[in-house]
Design an enzyme around this catalytic site. Structure first.
Site: not given
Length: 546
Positions: A296-297, A471-473
């Site tokens: 994630d980011h 919010f980038h899983p």
């Protein structure tokens, strides 16, 4: 109570970003029947359409699964909210609307990792296929597709100044982040149509719901997959308090996302054997990589007070300005209510030794202590910066055999020395930008994390205090060759060792893309449909169970 199973050709789990694309493309063939199942409800709430509505949709059970991570050591013991869309359109109905493909090297790396057909040259046509770019067709952009891409409809003086300051420290101005190398600074392109959010539900699903061979069912919680030997034949789901079964003649397609897809596999007895047995679940097919490799980011939300320039902070606290913002949006579909969460972006290197940009900035003319709380009363901007290629790896693991119970989510942020070093360097680069001549007239003052913190470990610890997910899983059903024991799907997205089952969402990414992840998921779904059709025609052999 259980009813007799219905039969469809394809059963798609999740009407989010990938699921809406799959439903559209598969049902274009009138000879097949497609069922699309969504646990959430309809996207008929006003805040799904006004861009600023993400503030009301996230962490709201009407729209969001409302997941929370485990306490994170890298975040100094904090647990954080982990929004995931639970509505038609999925995350595309509650996200930041940023259109971002990543870098060409991301996809070339996937190919080099043993995934043929996934290089930049391979995937670019799929990005273009569904695109409707405001500038029309070009060598890298498409037009006439379903997925609208426009420019933001509001500008801020302080963001223009940040862009000029970035140029002073070597981050050049650019107009388009989506040509394969996104290094530079500019305004994000957004998925909006004339100032209104453009979700995959609006773009791909609504226009085809009239098709008699496509059925959508909302409020449908999928409980488990059905297996006969090594073939997945369908699934069980609950809707309106009634458990039902549905059969798939051809395939079940999991498009439940990087949290939902591995969780459903584990509930179905597909995953790490030790984990499943610990929760009393029969191991139907052991795959140790299911739920692992979470990436994630992590955005480090640095905040700087500014002077003599408007920001959203003071305007939102002024009743007259609030009234004008509402009127401006009602009349022109512009102004702050049309804003994506971040308007200005920048891609840069935390260290010159990196081959390509490894940092992404999301710059906002506002600030707050945490999402869901009021904006600060003083003028300020947030220069949020994330490590695009973290080396930390986390996991998603069920904690109960009950499908209603959320899984354990542990991103393991800042768990490697490299990620902590990049975090410290990212804060230093942000300070250099804010100290550039173009910002001087606004007298920026560092509010978070605080200018007194200067050493590597202190900055990494401070990052853990102020950072949160962007919010980038991805990565929890990793794509890879048979030689990779942690791979869950092959290069055609078929679950290894099983037939009749494919995963089509962000969970298949072996490594995270260098940017926002919504557009890549649309590309993945487009490519998946082509692969499915190739196998139907016999151009490529279908998967065989082990």
């Amino acid at each position: 109570m259980e009813e007799t199973a219905e039969t469809f050709d394809y059963v798609v789990v999740g009407a989010g970003t990938a699921g809406c694309v799959l439903a559209n493309r598969l049902s274009a063939d009138p000879s097949v029947r497609v069922l699309l199942l969504e646990a959430g409800g309809a996207d008929d709430w006003i805040w799904f359409h006004i861009p600023v509505g993400y503030l009301y949709a996230q962490n709201n059970p009407r729209a969001d699964w409302c997941f929370v991570t485990k306490p994170e050591p890298g975040l100094n013991g904090r647990a954080i909210n982990y929004p995931r869309g639970k509505v038609l359109g999925g995350c595309s109905s509650i996200n930041g609307m940023i259109y971002m493909r990543g870098q060409a090297r991301d996809y070339d790396l996937w190919r080099q990792m043993g995934n043929p057909g996934w290089s930049w040259d391979d995937v670019l046509p799929y990005f273009k296929r569904s695109e409707d770019h405001v500038d029309g067709p070009s060598d890298v952009h498409g037009a006439g597709g379903e997925w609208r891409v426009e420019r933001p409809r509001v500008r801020w003086e302080i963001l223009d100044a940040f862009r000029a300051a970035a140029a002073e420290v070597g981050i050049p101005p650019v107009d388009d982040f989506n040509r394969g190398d996104n290094e530079g600074c500019g305004y994000f392109q957004v998925n909006q149509r004339r100032g209104v959010r453009w979700s995959t539900s609006k773009a791909f699903l609504r226009p085809v719901l009239h098709r008699r061979n496509l059925e959508l069912r909302t409020g449908a919680l999928v409980l488990r997959l059905l297996l006969e030997g090594r073939r997945v034949t369908g699934l069980a789901y609950r809707r309106g308090g009634v458990e039902r079964q549905v059969r798939a003649r051809r395939e079940v397609l999991l498009a439940a996302g990087a949290i939902g897809s591995p969780h459903l596999l584990q509930l179905s007895g597909i995953g790490p054997g030790e984990l499943l047995r610990a929760h009393g679940i029969e191991v139907r097919h052991e795959l140790p990589g299911v739920g692992e490799n979470l990436q994630d980011h992590l955005q480090i939300r640095t905040v700087f007070k500014v002077h003599g320039v408007p920001t959203l902070n003071e305007r939102v606290h002024n009743p007259l300005w609030k009234a004008w913002m509402g009127l401006e949006y009602a009349l022109f579909r512009s102004g702050p209510l049309s804003m994506a969460p971040s308007q200005l972006g920048a891609f840069a290197k935390s260290d010159p030794s990196f081959e390509t940009a490894n940092l992404e900035y999301h710059v906002q003319p506002l600030s707050l202590d945490r999402f869901g709380e009021p904006l600060h009363p003083f003028p300020a901007i947030t220069a949020s910066v994330c490590n695009l290629r973290p080396t930390s790896r986390g996991h998603v693991r069920l904690e109960s055999p009950r499908p209603e119970d959320p899984p354990a989510i542990a991103p393991c942020y800042l768990s490697t020395p490299e990620d902590r070093r990049v975090a410290a360097d990212a804060i230093r680069l942000t300070r250099r930008i804010m100290a550039a001549r173009a910002m001087a007239r606004y007298r920026p003052e560092e509010y978070r994390p605080g200018a007194s913190i200067t050493d590597d470990e202190g900055l990494a610890r401070a990052a853990g205090d102020i950072a949160t997910t962007i919010f980038h899983p991805v990565g929890t059903c990793k794509m890879g060759p048979d030689s990779d024991p942690t791979a869950v799907v092959d290069a055609r997205l078929r679950v290894r060792g099983l037939s009749g089952l494919r995963v089509v969402d962000a969970s298949i990414m072996p490594t995270i893309t260098s940017g926002n992840t919504n557009a890549p998921v649309i590309m993945i779904a487009e490519k998946a449909v082509d692969m499915i059709r190739e196998e139907e025609r016999g151009a490529v052999p279908a998967a065989r169970a082990a």
